[in-house]
Design a protein around this motif. Structure first.
Motif: not given
Ligand SMILES: Cc1cc2nc3c(=O)[nH]c(=O)nc-3n(C[C@H](O)[C@H](O)[C@H](O)COP(=O)(O)O)c2cc1C
Length: 174
Positions: A14-32
């Motif tokens: 809703r306010s981008e905190t989870t989005a930021e964590f998700a972005g970092r995870l996807a980058a680290e794991l080379e996921g979509d």
């Protein structure tokens, strides 16, 4: 040689905190990366949106969602992320898991929160997904703004990789 594990990070924010964590995870794991969007885009906006969100969770009212852009069948592992709302998963995420649980083989969960409610949230997600996550990670919104986030992402990624490697060893040993 084994094919690389295909990973999808699905989340609501809703306010981008989870989005930021998700972005970092996807980058680290080379996921979509798939962001859940509600049909009613402004339902959560402002103070009224906050109240609606609490009421939706308490009343267990589902959130109609827009179609996904990724196909779950294309992924081996799905990481599901949510903000904690009133000690539970956010309505878009609980709705999504309830609708899609049959299509997921392996899951991991993460949540962001003000400070409490992660255990109940993960328990609810596990019930809805009808499967035990290979790893979980909870982080407070305050820790997201500090180095703790880097450490948490690294530990979560390692836990996921270890669990997948252990599973592979079992398959090979059979
Ligand atoms: C409707 C609502 C209910 C919340 N309930 C809780 C709660 O029970 N426990 C908690 O620690 N934080 C709670 N929070 C705070 C959020 O979980 C936290 O700010 C989270 O990081 C927000 O993620 P987002 O920016 O991805 O939306 C709540 C926030 C909202 C909007």
């Amino acid at each position: 040689m084994n094919a690389p594990t295909r990973i999808l990070v699905v989340f609501y924010s809703r306010s981008e905190t989870t989005a930021e964590f998700a972005g970092r995870l996807a980058a680290e794991l080379e996921g979509d990366y798939e962001r859940l969007q509600e049909v009613e885009l402004l339902r959560r906006a402002g103070p009224l949106g906050f109240l609606r969100s609490i009421l939706d969770v308490v009343r267990k009212r589902p959130a109609p969602l827009q179609p996904m852009t990724h196909r779950l069948a294309d992924y081996d592992v799905v990481l599901i992320g949510t903000p904690v709302w009133a000690g539970r998963a956010s309505t878009p995420v609980s709705t999504w898991i309830s609708e899609r649980w049959r299509q997921m083989r392996t899951v991991a969960f993460f949540c962001t929160m003000g400070g409490r409610g992660s255990q109940d949230t993960f328990a609810q997600m596990q019930r809805l997904a009808r499967c035990v996550p290979i790893a979980t990670c909870a982080i407070s919104a305050r820790d997201m703004r500090q180095d703790v986030a880097v450490e948490k992402v690294a530990r979560f990624v390692l836990a996921i990789k270890d669990a997948l490697a252990a599973r592979e060893r079992v398959v090979v040993a059979r």
